[in-house]
Design an enzyme around this catalytic site. Structure first.
Site, PDB file in Angstrom:
ATOM      1  CG  PHE A  21     -20.622  -1.718  -7.713  1.00  0.00           C
ATOM      2  CD1 PHE A  21     -20.095  -2.743  -7.031  1.00  0.00           C
ATOM      3  CD2 PHE A  21     -20.224  -1.449  -9.153  1.00  0.00           C
ATOM      4  CE1 PHE A  21     -19.255  -3.582  -7.940  1.00  0.00           C
ATOM      5  CE2 PHE A  21     -19.384  -2.100  -9.841  1.00  0.00           C
ATOM      6  CZ  PHE A  21     -18.776  -3.155  -9.233  1.00  0.00           C
ATOM      7  CG  ASP A  80     -21.128   5.959 -10.834  1.00  0.00           C
ATOM      8  OD1 ASP A  80     -21.279   5.922 -12.141  1.00  0.00           O
ATOM      9  OD2 ASP A  80     -20.063   5.162 -10.407  1.00  0.00           O
ATOM     10  CE  LYS A 107     -22.714  -0.533 -15.451  1.00  0.00           C
ATOM     11  NZ  LYS A 107     -21.890  -1.780 -15.364  1.00  0.00           N
TER      12      LYS A 107
HETATM   13  C1  LIG Z   1     -22.537   2.955 -10.922  1.00  0.00           C
HETATM   14  C2  LIG Z   1     -21.357   2.430 -11.273  1.00  0.00           C
HETATM   15  N1  LIG Z   1     -20.357   2.740 -11.449  1.00  0.00           N
HETATM   16  C3  LIG Z   1     -19.251   2.014 -12.054  1.00  0.00           C
HETATM   17  C4  LIG Z   1     -19.348   0.963 -12.501  1.00  0.00           C
HETATM   18  C5  LIG Z   1     -17.997  -0.017 -13.077  1.00  0.00           C
HETATM   19  O1  LIG Z   1     -18.150  -0.013 -14.320  1.00  0.00           O
HETATM   20  P1  LIG Z   1     -17.132  -0.921 -15.033  1.00  0.00           P
HETATM   21  O2  LIG Z   1     -17.771  -2.323 -14.681  1.00  0.00           O
HETATM   22  O3  LIG Z   1     -17.626  -0.803 -16.845  1.00  0.00           O
HETATM   23  O4  LIG Z   1     -15.878  -0.732 -14.640  1.00  0.00           O
HETATM   24  C6  LIG Z   1     -20.465   0.111 -12.468  1.00  0.00           C
HETATM   25  C7  LIG Z   1     -20.687  -1.173 -12.842  1.00  0.00           C
HETATM   26  O5  LIG Z   1     -21.502  -1.911 -12.654  1.00  0.00           O
HETATM   27  C8  LIG Z   1     -21.756   0.827 -11.623  1.00  0.00           C
HETATM   28  O6  LIG Z   1     -22.858   0.276 -11.898  1.00  0.00           O
END
Ligand SMILES: Cc1ncc(COP(=O)(O)O)c(C=O)c1O
Length: 393
Positions: free
Chosen positions: A132, A217, A246
């Site tokens: 994700f 990530d 976040k």
């Molecule tokens: C590992 C990871 N990358 C990217 C994102 C996307 O972040 P955003 O919702 O701020 O676009 C998330 C969101 O849950 C995430 O858990």
């Protein structure tokens, strides 16, 4: 509920929140809950954290937005200290997590073309099953979740999906045109899926041998959640690029970033990438305060300590309604016995017992309370899980 004009892209629990302080939130009827989701880790320092609110208020009174057409006095200190915290040279600030991931993909492709010598248009990136990384058209193109993907084609080319946790699969997927491997050190939305010991280090080895960038990530796993500043540090792995988000915004404003060394980030030159809001003074002021708080190591320590308490409490419930529990720091994935109830039903029962959490993938629940939660908060979460499962005390 009064949000019938909001698009139906979420299925929230039937609770209307009005106020929050640290790990506790209160609904419009005055009932108090423990927030065991913490904005998917965006609230690592709790609701209304005094240091963060003070930093935001001070900046609100001075200046909130300049755009990057001009310098601001907040960008330099924030990027300098975030780079130091993550052990890298350079920071590219953005806003949301998905934007940070898109930015990292663009950097990897450009690095592939300009440095590795891959023909433009041929750049290939390896991603993981169960990933994700956000919701943009490119990112959902390589999602393996049909709900996130179906109906949103055509899909962006240039990605191969391999099994998460299997380093050999990464090795086999590499071609001369491969520029990067993108992975979550722990898959958060996937249900707090922790790869086998040694996996990250092996992927690091394979990517280094093949002149391929490793992108971690850390948007959900980073910034203290797992007991270390970055989750990938658990195996002593240093990636070429990290995406952060976040918690970087302190639960106040969206702040994300890509961090990398100059040999990689240097491919981004004037005019090749940007964002009107990325690196704005308010975001930098809040983000800088987050960095200062993490620099003390105190929150990482709290995550490890409270996490141990949470893990011990939850492990005692395995076989009593829980099939399995995975934890790292103050982060837990709970697999509920599907015969007993769905994840959603478990979250509804947790809510009745004063704890707010979120299900993910059928019968899994993720718990990620603020790192500032107290020992009593953690005990109350474990007790609510026990009651929700109907397990004996
Ligand atoms: C590992 C990871 N990358 C990217 C994102 C996307 O972040 P955003 O919702 O701020 O676009 C998330 C969101 O849950 C995430 O858990």
């Amino acid at each position: 509920m009064e949000d019938e004009h909001a698009a139906h892209n979420y299925g929230p629990l039937p609770v209307v929140l009005a106020e929050g302080k640290n790990a506790r939130v209160t609904d419009v009827a005055g009932k108090t809950y423990i927030d065991a989701l913490a904005g998917y880790s965006a609230l690592n320092f709790g609701h209304g954290n005094e240091e963060l609110i003070a930093a935001a208020k001070e900046q609100l009174d001075k200046m909130t937005l300049t755009s990057r057409a001009f310098h601001s006095d907040r960008l330099g200190p924030f990027t300098r200290d975030l780079a130091a915290l993550t052990g890298k040279d350079m920071v590219l600030p953005m806003n949301t997590g998905a934007e940070a991931v898109e930015t990292a993909l663009k950097i990897a492709r450009k690095w592939g073309a300009d440095v590795k010598g891959v023909e433009n248009g041929k750049q290939h990136i390896i991603v993981m099953d169960g990933n994700f990384h956000g919701r943009t058209t490119t990112i959902i193109s390589f999602s393996t979740d049909e709900e996130a993907r179906a109906g949103f084609g055509p899909y962006a080319p240039g990605f191969s999906v391999v099994e998460y946790g299997n380093a050999q699969a990464v090795r086999e997927a590499i071609t001369p045109d491969t520029v990067a491997v993108l992975l979550e050190p722990i898959q958060g939305e996937g249900g707090v899926v922790i790869p086998p010991e040694g996996y990250l280090a092996e992927v690091r080895e394979i990517t280094r041998e093949n002149n391929v960038l490793m992108i971690c990530d850390e948007i959900q796993s980073g910034l203290g959640r797992t007991g270390t500043t970055l989750a990938s540090q658990y195996e002593g792995v240093e990636a070429d690029m990290y995406t952060l988000g976040k918690a970087l915004g302190g639960g106040i404003v969206p702040v994300s970033a890509v961090v990398a060394n100059e040999d990689v980030m240097g491919v981004i030159t004037k005019g090749t990438h940007g964002s009107t809001f990325g690196g704005n003074p308010l975001a930098c002021a809040v983000g800088h305060q987050v960095v200062k708080m993490l620099a003390t190591g105190e929150h990482q320590k709290a995550a490890a300590e409270r996490g141990k308490q949470l893990a011990e409490g939850l492990e005692a419930l395995v076989g009593k309604g829980l099939v399995a529990v995975r934890t790292r720091g103050l982060w837990a994935g709970l697999d509920i016995d599907p015969e007993l109830m769905t994840g959603r039903e478990a979250c509804e029962k947790l809510m009745e017992n004063g704890v707010l959490a979120k299900d993910t993938h059928g019968s899994t629940i993720r718990l990620a309370p603020p790192l500032t939660a107290t020992a009593e908060d953690i005990d109350a979460i474990v007790e609510a899980v026990r009651k929700a499962l109907g397990a004996d005390a």
